[in-house]
Design an enzyme around this catalytic site. Structure first.
Site, PDB file in Angstrom:
ATOM      1  N   HIS A  91      79.829 123.079  18.645  1.00 40.83           N
ATOM      2  CA  HIS A  91      79.525 124.114  17.718  1.00 40.83           C
ATOM      3  C   HIS A  91      78.088 123.816  17.507  1.00 40.83           C
ATOM      4  O   HIS A  91      77.366 123.058  17.429  1.00 40.83           O
ATOM      5  CB  HIS A  91      80.408 123.546  16.523  1.00 40.83           C
ATOM      6  N   HIS A 122      89.713 119.134  17.268  1.00 38.98           N
ATOM      7  CA  HIS A 122      88.788 120.030  16.496  1.00 38.98           C
ATOM      8  C   HIS A 122      88.040 121.120  17.509  1.00 38.98           C
ATOM      9  O   HIS A 122      88.009 122.413  17.157  1.00 38.98           O
ATOM     10  CB  HIS A 122      87.658 119.254  15.952  1.00 38.98           C
ATOM     11  N   HIS A 176      79.562 115.053   9.186  1.00 42.21           N
ATOM     12  CA  HIS A 176      79.519 115.860   8.025  1.00 42.21           C
ATOM     13  C   HIS A 176      79.432 114.930   6.582  1.00 42.21           C
ATOM     14  O   HIS A 176      80.343 113.775   6.776  1.00 42.21           O
ATOM     15  CB  HIS A 176      80.469 116.768   7.848  1.00 42.21           C
ATOM     16  N   HIS A 217      80.480 117.679  20.053  1.00 46.37           N
ATOM     17  CA  HIS A 217      81.095 119.111  20.636  1.00 46.37           C
ATOM     18  C   HIS A 217      80.179 120.144  20.513  1.00 46.37           C
ATOM     19  O   HIS A 217      79.203 120.144  19.929  1.00 46.37           O
ATOM     20  CB  HIS A 217      82.309 119.301  19.779  1.00 46.37           C
ATOM     21  N   ASP A 248      76.371 123.857  14.719  1.00 45.37           N
ATOM     22  CA  ASP A 248      75.819 122.983  13.812  1.00 45.37           C
ATOM     23  C   ASP A 248      75.631 121.641  14.212  1.00 45.37           C
ATOM     24  O   ASP A 248      75.214 120.574  13.574  1.00 45.37           O
ATOM     25  CB  ASP A 248      76.348 122.911  12.334  1.00 45.37           C
ATOM     26  N   HIS A 249      76.108 121.324  15.465  1.00 45.51           N
ATOM     27  CA  HIS A 249      75.930 120.027  16.220  1.00 45.51           C
ATOM     28  C   HIS A 249      75.174 120.120  17.625  1.00 45.51           C
ATOM     29  O   HIS A 249      74.692 118.994  17.854  1.00 45.51           O
ATOM     30  CB  HIS A 249      77.360 119.389  16.515  1.00 45.51           C
TER      31      HIS A 249
END
Length: 282
Positions: free
Chosen positions: A56, A110, A173, A54, A58-59
């Site tokens: 975001h 999400h 995570h 996805h 942090d990905h």
């Protein structure tokens, strides 16, 4: 098929999946280019593609730099917000990288464009692998930032939950201890929760990852996969599975003590990458 588990940022995982006969590799959620390239050099492999679950920060924050450093690199994902995207994938689409086969599994909730990746090799004794991003965690599931309980129920029961039970779960995570503390609140008599929590705490103390789990294990201790179980329904005061799931997510969101709970708008800003330019690159 060899999976390298790479811890980055505060509690994120990115993964390098290596096709051992050709030494080609595929990365999943390449958030920190420098760290990924170190592993690639150490393993002496060639990065062929990035699979992004996805958009975001942090990905996906490493996609542009890796695309610049690795000419011809393909970046797969289901959301146009993913940086350096070259190939838009759809639910059920299959990809192949040497002997590694990939089935794309669309799991919106999400984020509205969240994609999980199910990988296997034909004629291999190894169990298949699921890279579940922020949809399914060890002992938990992702927050419903852009979706509904109905969507997450479908994700967990009809899509991910229907995979082979020996599937190894590699999530986005490291939040296993927190998830299992909540699971113990939901089912205080569940011995599997107690055992897994004790194990996860020991791993945490030794700074070791708790991934992968297996799908079969998750059905024994993950409350979000146990919405038809009587103790979970009793905890939520609901019997309809979707309503049980909705209530569980609300309770999980409020589970941390107030002093430990970051401001929700700050959490959203971090997830959306608004803080990215201000944080030191690792």
């Amino acid at each position: 098929m060899k999976v390298k588990v790479i811890s980055v940022l505060e509690d994120n995982y990115m993964y390098l999946v290596i096709e051992e006969s050709t030494r080609d590799a595929v990365a999943v959620d390449a958030a920190v280019p420098k760290r990924l390239l170190e592993i690639i050099r150490k393993e002496d492999v060639v990065l062929r593609a990035i699979l992004t679950t996805h958009h975001h920060w942090d990905h996906a924050r490493g996609n542009e730099e890796l695309a610049r450093l690795c000419p011809g690199l393909r970046v797969f994902g289901a959301d146009q917000r993913i940086g350096a995207l070259t190939d838009t994938v759809t639910h059920g689409q299959e990809l192949r990288f040497g002997a590694i086969q990939v089935r794309c599994l669309f799991t919106p909730c999400h984020t509205s464009g969240h994609m999980c990746y199910f990988m296997w090799e034909d004629d291999s004794p190894d169990a298949p692998a699921l890279f579940s991003g922020d949809t399914l965690f060890v002992g938990g599931c992702g927050q419903f930032f852009e979706g509904t309980a109905e969507q997450m129920y479908t994700n967990l029961t009809q899509i991910l939950g229907a995979l082979p039970k020996d599937t190894k779960v590699f999530c986005g995570h490291e939040c296993t201890v927190r998830n299992l503390k909540f699971a113990l609140k939901v089912e205080p008599e569940n011995e599997m929760v107690k055992e897994k929590l004790a194990w996860a705490k020991q791993r945490d103390d030794e700074d070791l990852p708790t991934v992968p789990s297996t799908l079969q294990e998750e059905f024994l201790y993950n409350p979000f996969l146990r919405v038809t179980e009587e103790p979970v329904q009793r905890f939520t005061g609901r019997t309809d599975p979707v309503e049980v799931l909705r209530r569980l997510r609300t309770e999980r969101d409020n589970f941390k003590k107030p002093k430990e709970q970051p401001h929700p708008q700050a959490m959203l800003a971090f997830d959306w990458g608004l803080f990215g330019p201000f944080l030191e690159k690792k």
